[in-house]
Motif scaffolding. Structure first.
Motif, PDB file in Angstrom:
ATOM      1  N   PRO A 273     -26.636 -52.366  13.907  1.00 32.11           N
ATOM      2  CA  PRO A 273     -26.692 -51.462  15.059  1.00 32.11           C
ATOM      3  C   PRO A 273     -26.910 -52.202  16.371  1.00 32.11           C
ATOM      4  CG  PRO A 273     -28.105 -50.699  13.270  1.00 32.11           C
ATOM      5  CD  PRO A 273     -27.715 -52.107  12.947  1.00 32.11           C
ATOM      6  N   THR A 274     -25.928 -52.162  17.250  1.00 31.04           N
ATOM      7  CA  THR A 274     -26.047 -52.748  18.587  1.00 31.04           C
ATOM      8  C   THR A 274     -24.865 -52.279  19.426  1.00 31.04           C
ATOM      9  OG1 THR A 274     -26.158 -54.793  19.873  1.00 31.04           O
ATOM     10  CG2 THR A 274     -24.802 -54.831  17.895  1.00 31.04           C
ATOM     11  N   LEU A 275     -25.078 -52.196  20.718  1.00 30.52           N
ATOM     12  CA  LEU A 275     -23.985 -51.912  21.656  1.00 30.52           C
ATOM     13  C   LEU A 275     -23.587 -53.164  22.427  1.00 30.52           C
ATOM     14  CD1 LEU A 275     -25.143 -48.461  23.096  1.00 30.52           C
ATOM     15  CD2 LEU A 275     -23.253 -48.873  21.531  1.00 30.52           C
ATOM     16  N   ASP A 276     -24.254 -54.252  22.165  1.00 23.47           N
ATOM     17  CA  ASP A 276     -24.059 -55.478  22.925  1.00 23.47           C
ATOM     18  C   ASP A 276     -22.619 -55.978  22.857  1.00 23.47           C
ATOM     19  OD1 ASP A 276     -25.249 -57.713  24.487  1.00 23.47           O
ATOM     20  OD2 ASP A 276     -24.643 -58.884  22.742  1.00 23.47           O
ATOM     21  N   ARG A 277     -22.048 -56.015  21.648  1.00 28.17           N
ATOM     22  CA  ARG A 277     -20.690 -56.561  21.482  1.00 28.17           C
ATOM     23  C   ARG A 277     -19.658 -55.749  22.251  1.00 28.17           C
ATOM     24  NH1 ARG A 277     -22.764 -56.390  16.077  1.00 28.17           N
ATOM     25  NH2 ARG A 277     -21.711 -54.380  15.925  1.00 28.17           N
ATOM     26  N   ILE A 278     -19.657 -54.431  22.045  1.00 27.63           N
ATOM     27  CA  ILE A 278     -18.636 -53.584  22.673  1.00 27.63           C
ATOM     28  C   ILE A 278     -18.836 -53.539  24.188  1.00 27.63           C
ATOM     29  CG2 ILE A 278     -19.958 -51.457  22.253  1.00 27.63           C
ATOM     30  CD1 ILE A 278     -16.113 -51.749  22.208  1.00 27.63           C
ATOM     31  N   GLN A 279     -20.067 -53.541  24.659  1.00 26.37           N
ATOM     32  CA  GLN A 279     -20.309 -53.516  26.103  1.00 26.37           C
ATOM     33  C   GLN A 279     -19.802 -54.786  26.779  1.00 26.37           C
ATOM     34  OE1 GLN A 279     -24.541 -52.736  26.157  1.00 26.37           O
ATOM     35  NE2 GLN A 279     -24.252 -50.530  26.409  1.00 26.37           N
ATOM     36  N   LYS A 280     -19.990 -55.922  26.124  1.00 25.80           N
ATOM     37  CA  LYS A 280     -19.488 -57.178  26.677  1.00 25.80           C
ATOM     38  C   LYS A 280     -17.961 -57.185  26.715  1.00 25.80           C
ATOM     39  CE  LYS A 280     -23.379 -60.209  25.522  1.00 25.80           C
ATOM     40  NZ  LYS A 280     -23.866 -61.312  24.647  1.00 25.80           N
ATOM     41  N   ALA A 281     -17.339 -56.657  25.670  1.00 29.42           N
ATOM     42  CA  ALA A 281     -15.872 -56.597  25.626  1.00 29.42           C
ATOM     43  C   ALA A 281     -15.326 -55.672  26.706  1.00 29.42           C
ATOM     44  CB  ALA A 281     -15.410 -56.143  24.244  1.00 29.42           C
ATOM     45  N   VAL A 282     -15.990 -54.540  26.898  1.00 32.97           N
ATOM     46  CA  VAL A 282     -15.587 -53.583  27.933  1.00 32.97           C
ATOM     47  C   VAL A 282     -15.690 -54.219  29.324  1.00 32.97           C
ATOM     48  CG1 VAL A 282     -16.327 -51.460  29.112  1.00 32.97           C
ATOM     49  CG2 VAL A 282     -16.060 -51.487  26.623  1.00 32.97           C
ATOM     50  N   LYS A 283     -16.779 -54.916  29.576  1.00 33.81           N
ATOM     51  CA  LYS A 283     -16.962 -55.593  30.868  1.00 33.81           C
ATOM     52  C   LYS A 283     -15.908 -56.676  31.073  1.00 33.81           C
ATOM     53  CE  LYS A 283     -20.459 -57.885  33.698  1.00 33.81           C
ATOM     54  NZ  LYS A 283     -21.880 -58.351  33.772  1.00 33.81           N
TER      55      LYS A 283
END
Length: 409
Positions: A16-26
């Protein structure tokens, strides 16, 4: 299955984390999207609510994007423009273009699917996009769609390994999609979703079924009708629904409320949209005589509801069932015993498919007098009796594929 093949065999551990997808989105510059988004969560009814919502928006003249999970037959079903699945050539293009991003940020399969949706809907210049939550809410990749409206249908028993064994823990996880200042529409005042929402959310953002908007309807063997819906100045009467089952009355009401919170709804257009809503694998009748119904219910609460409605309006019917490992399918099977003394069992091709011998053993333990094990889903179209295919969306997909193959012969 271009993206699925890319991830085959290496995407099974959930962290569970949003770190990966948030970095990709940015990295792709997708933090500020040029379209309005709706995010739909909950245990049961997410897909149907999305289907009603997308239809309402499209019938009112908006170009729609719709992110669906899982797919039934073809991977392209996950991404839709105006209800139509993505062309294979488009998926090939996005997998090729974004492969390095998936690898750079070590995205999971679902995160990669979400990233494709964001980019595809931007490129297609949609006006609005509907995103279905994959699992839970707090850590779900679809949070990066920055929704203008959030919906939670209900909180039932599912994914207990990741979301918590008790219903309050699961409610907290589902409510993780909420953000202050954004409307959060709840299916009902039922404990603990509503009570937890009162603790965690700004009360001014809440719109709640049974408190702020009201609906009731009727079901017959042939159809489901929303008899009345009321929210503020909006009132609808006698609206036939394109999806069958008593639970669809609530799902349609959620979709109406969500759409109405952002756009002005026309009553006649709204009725047309509800009537024309179509969603594969949700009490979908694919053969009339003998009857063959496909339903993706896959947890105890949803299967219990299907059994109750089928007994009342259809009568005796033989289940075709499977289960997934790590899912609590055993109790679901005991409810299916109410429909028939016979059950057909299938081990699906998906890597999480439960072994046939485990299914057989439990079917006998819950009292089925005749347990028939099929070699594959390909046998289902040739069974000459009334059947209800249930237990997994993956099973529904395999049977739909088998039906298509049978028609080609």
């Amino acid at each position: 299955m271009l993206l699925y093949d890319l991830y085959r065999g290496r995407d099974y551990r959930i962290v569970p984390t949003l770190d990966r997808i948030q970095k990709a989105v940015k990295f792709l510059g997708l933090e500020s999207l040029p379209y309005v988004s709706f995010q739909v969560g909950g245990t049961n009814g997410k897909g149907s609510t999305c289907a009603f919502l997308e239809s309402i928006l499209r019938h009112h003249g908006y170009k729609t994007g719709w992110f669906v999970s899982p797919h039934l037959v073809e991977e392209e079903e996950r991404w839709r423009i105006n209800g139509q699945k993505m062309p294979s050539t488009k998926l090939e293009y996005y997998v090729k273009e974004l492969k390095s991003v998936f690898e750079r940020f070590e995205l999971t399969y679902f995160e990669a699917c979400t990233l494709i949706a964001l980019e595809y809907f931007k490129d297609e210049r949609v006006d609005v996009a509907v995103f279905e939550v994959g699992m839970g809410g707090r850590w779900d990749a679809t949070k990066v769609c920055n929704p203008s409206v959030c919906i939670i249908t209900n909180v039932e028993r599912d994914h207990t390994k990741w979301l918590g064994a008790d219903v309050e823990s699961r409610a907290i996880e589902k409510l993780g999609i909420y953000r202050k200042g954004v409307s959060l529409i709840l299916g009902s005042m039922k404990f603990p979703l509503y009570t937890k929402a009162l603790e965690m959310c700004d009360h001014r953002d809440l719109i709640v079924g049974g408190l702020d908007f009201f609906s009731y309807g009727r079901v017959s063997r042939e159809k489901t009708v929303l008899e009345e819906y009321v929210w503020e100045e909006l009132r609808i009467r006698e609206a036939p629904l394109g999806l069958w089952g008593r639970w669809q009355i609530g799902n349609a009401s959620l979709a109406i409320t969500a759409a109405g919170s952002l756009i002005r709804l026309n009553t006649d257009t709204l009725k047309e949209a509800l009537k024309n809503t179509y969603w594969e694998g949700r009490m979908e009748i694919v053969r009339d005589d003998p009857l063959l119904i496909l339903d993706g219910a896959h947890n105890t609460d949803s299967i219990k509801k299907v059994v109750r409605e089928v007994k009342k309006y259809i009568g005796s019917i033989t289940p075709v069932f499977t289960g997934l490992r790590e899912k609590e399918w055993q109790e679901s099977m005991s409810f299916l015993r109410e429909l028939s003394e016979r059950i057909y069992l299938v081990q699906i091709k998906h890597h999480r498919g439960e072994k046939l011998e485990h299914l057989e053993k439990h079917a006998k333990e819950v009292g089925f007098k005749e347990v028939v094990s099929l070699s594959s889903s390909e046998e289902v179209p040739y069974i000459e009796e009334d059947l209800l295919v249930i237990g997994s969306l993956y099973l529904v997909g395999e049977v739909k594929s088998a039906l298509e193959n049978a028609r080609k012969l």
